[in-house]
Design an enzyme around this catalytic site. Structure first.
Site, PDB file in Angstrom:
ATOM      1  N   ASP A  66       9.699   2.962   1.524  1.00  5.21           N
ATOM      2  CA  ASP A  66       8.524   3.752   1.900  1.00  5.21           C
ATOM      3  C   ASP A  66       8.357   3.620   3.410  1.00  5.21           C
ATOM      4  OD1 ASP A  66       6.079   4.805   2.530  1.00  5.21           O
ATOM      5  OD2 ASP A  66       5.003   3.938   0.817  1.00  5.21           O
ATOM      6  N   LYS A 108       3.113  11.213   6.840  1.00  5.03           N
ATOM      7  CA  LYS A 108       2.338  11.009   8.069  1.00  5.03           C
ATOM      8  C   LYS A 108       2.891  11.794   9.261  1.00  5.03           C
ATOM      9  CE  LYS A 108       0.262   6.515   6.908  1.00  5.03           C
ATOM     10  NZ  LYS A 108      -1.163   6.636   6.934  1.00  5.03           N
ATOM     11  N   PHE A 144       0.859  -1.188   0.000  1.00  7.93           N
ATOM     12  CA  PHE A 144       0.000   0.000   0.000  1.00  7.93           C
ATOM     13  C   PHE A 144       0.888   1.228   0.000  1.00  7.93           C
ATOM     14  CE2 PHE A 144      -2.433   3.566   1.393  1.00  7.93           C
ATOM     15  CZ  PHE A 144      -3.611   3.416   0.709  1.00  7.93           C
TER      16      PHE A 144
END
Ligand SMILES: Cc1ncc(COP(=O)(O)O)c(C=O)c1O
Length: 397
Positions: free
Chosen positions: A226, A255, A141
């Site tokens: 990532d 984030k 994801f």
């Protein structure tokens, strides 16, 4: 009708922004605690999918934002501002790299990293035009853009959005032999989550990240980590790749880089990689704006103390110890590192997360049978224990 019901009805009627939220409306937030509009308190065991690592309303971060709000908050890309240079220098130093390309959302930073790998592949590695490939992993994801969902293996994320962007190969997560077999002289990047978050907190087999590093080095390919969800203290180290002593060529961050206040993301790499972008070739209106940089700098300063990495390590050990003692007839497996866990249940996880909400704990299911726990790293040990007591009650139904 309660205020909660009214607000919920409005979003159900008018919002197409569907994240299957737990049905509560947050009015106030403090540390690891949230309060809804009716005054009920909840312990946040989700931390906005690890975007609020340093706690809701963190005073240092709120103060950094307030200070900047009284000064300049946005500038055009035509000129620089006094937060930009320090932010990129400090973030580069945190990552041990030369250069930073700031963006806003995680998906934008992933897109930036993909463009970096392709441009580097053509201009530095010498791949013939249009021939570059990038390798990704099953269960990945990385966001929701058209290109990113092109290499998703989740039908909910991918179906009905074609035609898809070509140039990606997908191999099983944790399978170094498959990765090796998929690589060729046109492979410009391997995009990897050091721990797969959305897939259910999947930790790869020991040695896998090192194998990816070695294969990338041997093939002259960029290893792109990532760390949007796994990074910035979540797993007990600043970056999750550190657990295997691995240094990727490219970090993607997001984030928690925005301190739970605003979206801030970045791609970080050395000059021979990120230097492929010349003025005007890539950018963003909001990327690297003064407010984002001011908050990001405070996040970096907080991380440099090591306090939250340490909290995640020690409280995480306690979390995993207690989760490991849950009854085997209810819990099949517990995965994760630090204050991050995927609890694999023997049945659907949604009813458990709903029971937890009634008990005052917010945690979210992912992929039917996994319950995901990722509290803010500021959580107190007594609160963590209380949440785990509630989990035991919720599991028993
Ligand atoms: C590993 C990873 N990469 C990328 C993203 C996308 O970030 P954003 O939702 O900010 O676009 C996420 C979001 O959950 C993620 O977990």
């Amino acid at each position: 009708m309660t205020q909660t019901d009214q607000l919920r009805a409005m979003s159900e009627d008018h919002s197409a922004h569907n994240y299957h939220p737990l049905p509560i409306v947050v009015a106030e937030a403090d540390g690891a605690w949230l309060t809804d509009v009716e005054g009920r308190r909840y312990l946040d065991m989700l931390a906005a999918y690890s975007a609020v690592n340093f706690g809701h309303g963190n005073p240092r971060l709120a103060e950094a934002a307030r200070r900047q709000l009284d000064r300049v908050t946005l500038v055009s890309r035509a000129f620089d501002h006094d937060q930009f240079g320090p932010f990129v220098a400090e973030l580069a130093e945190l990552c041990g790299k030369d250069m930073v390309l700031p963006m806003n959302s995680g998906a934008e930073a992933v897109e930036t990293a993909l463009k970096t790998a392709r441009k580097w592949g053509y201009e530095v590695k010498g791949v013939p035009a249009g021939e570059a490939n990038i390798i990704t992993f099953e269960g990945n994801f990385h966001g929701r853009t058209t290109t990113i969902i092109s290499f998703s293996t989740d039908p909910d994320a991918r179906d009905s959005y074609g035609p898809y962007t070509p140039g990606f190969r997908t191999v099983p997560y944790g399978d170094a032999e498959a990765l090796k077999a998929a690589m060729d002289e046109h492979t410009v990047g391997v995009l990897i989550e050091p721990i797969q978050g959305e897939a259910g907190v999947n930790v790869p087999p020991s040695g896998f990240l090192r194998a990816v590093r070695e294969l990338c080095t041997a093939n002259g390919t960029l290893m792109i980590a990532d760390e949007i969800q796994s990074g910035l203290g979540r797993t007990g180290t600043t970056f999750a790749v550190e657990h295997e002593g691995v240094v990727p060529d490219v970090y993607i961050l997001g984030k928690a880089l925005g301190g739970g206040i605003m979206p801030v993301s970045a791609v970080v790499a050395d000059r021979d990689v990120l230097g492929v972008f010349k003025p005007g070739q890539h950018g963003s209106t909001f990327g690297g704006n003064p407010l984002a940089c001011a908050i990001g700098r405070e996040v970096i300063a907080i991380l440099k103390t090591g306090e939250y990495q340490e909290r995640s390590r020690t409280l995480g050990a306690h979390l995993h110890d207690r989760l490991g003692r849950l009854p085997g007839d209810l819990v099949r497996e517990v995965r994760g590192r630090g204050l991050w866990a995927g609890v694999e249940l023997n049945g659907p996880a949604r009813p458990v997360s709903e029971r937890l909400m009634d008990l005052g704990v917010l945690a979210k299911e992912t992929h039917e049978t996994t319950l995901r726990l990722a509290p803010p790293l500021v959580i107190e040990r007594a609160d963590l224990d209380w949440a785990l007591d509630q989990l035991e009650i919720a599991l028993k139904g």
